[in-house]
Design an enzyme around this catalytic site. Structure first.
Site, PDB file in Angstrom:
ATOM      1  N   VAL A  98       0.859  -1.197   0.000  1.00 16.71           N
ATOM      2  CA  VAL A  98       0.000   0.000   0.000  1.00 16.71           C
ATOM      3  C   VAL A  98       0.888   1.237   0.000  1.00 16.71           C
ATOM      4  O   VAL A  98       1.692   1.441   0.934  1.00 16.71           O
ATOM      5  CB  VAL A  98      -0.946   0.008   1.221  1.00 16.71           C
ATOM      6  N   HIS A 102       2.967   3.715   6.249  1.00 18.58           N
ATOM      7  CA  HIS A 102       2.350   3.125   7.433  1.00 18.58           C
ATOM      8  C   HIS A 102       3.386   2.425   8.282  1.00 18.58           C
ATOM      9  O   HIS A 102       4.319   1.811   7.768  1.00 18.58           O
ATOM     10  CB  HIS A 102       1.228   2.144   7.054  1.00 18.58           C
ATOM     11  N   HIS A 104       3.895  -0.576  10.881  1.00 23.00           N
ATOM     12  CA  HIS A 104       3.301  -1.795  11.442  1.00 23.00           C
ATOM     13  C   HIS A 104       3.736  -1.882  12.905  1.00 23.00           C
ATOM     14  O   HIS A 104       4.941  -1.843  13.191  1.00 23.00           O
ATOM     15  CB  HIS A 104       3.828  -3.047  10.739  1.00 23.00           C
TER      16      HIS A 104
END
Ligand code: 5GP
Length: 116
Positions: A98, A102, A104
């Site tokens: 994606v 981001h 994790h």
């Protein structure tokens, strides 16, 4: 989806649902739909920064904020004592699927090193 649009941009705008654990004016954290550990939470900026490669000096405060949010999420979820891992995949060979930055946050099982 518009060019450059990602599923995470839709999550930020509330157009698709997520299991949200934290939100503020700059970031959202929600549970990964395919968890890779008993606790697997994604921390994303609301701003659609594709990856670390696109981050510049103007993003320093935002990048720091994402790490602070990650630790806040760890505390909220009661994961601080057991240990946790924060991972950013960058680029296809590192596993980034994606293209919206981001973090994790993974916890709840032993973590191997080096990562696969
Ligand atoms: P990447 O492989 O890009 O580092 O991580 C993307 C992560 O997003 C994956 O762990 C994947 O399971 C998760 N993911 C993809 N689509 C969705 C979605 O629609 N909702 C949620 N909650 N997680 C998603």
């Amino acid at each position: 989806m518009a060019e450059g649009e990602t599923i995470f941009a839709k999550i930020v705008r509330g157009e698709i649902p997520c299991d949200k654990v934290y939100e503020d004016e700059r970031a959202v954290a929600f549970r990964d739909i395919h968890p890779a550990a008993p606790s697997h939470i994604l921390v994303i900026p609301k701003e659609p920064l594709p990856s670390l490669l696109e981050a510049g000096p103007e993003h320093e405060a935002l990048l720091g904020h994402l790490l602070v949010v990650a630790t806040e999420v760890v505390r909220l979820e009661g994961l601080a004592e057991q240990g946790f891992r924060v991972v950013v995949n960058n680029g296809k060979s590192a596993g980034q699927e994606v293209m919206h930055l981001h973090l994790h946050v993974l916890a709840g099982r032993p973590m191997g090193w080096p990562p696969g």
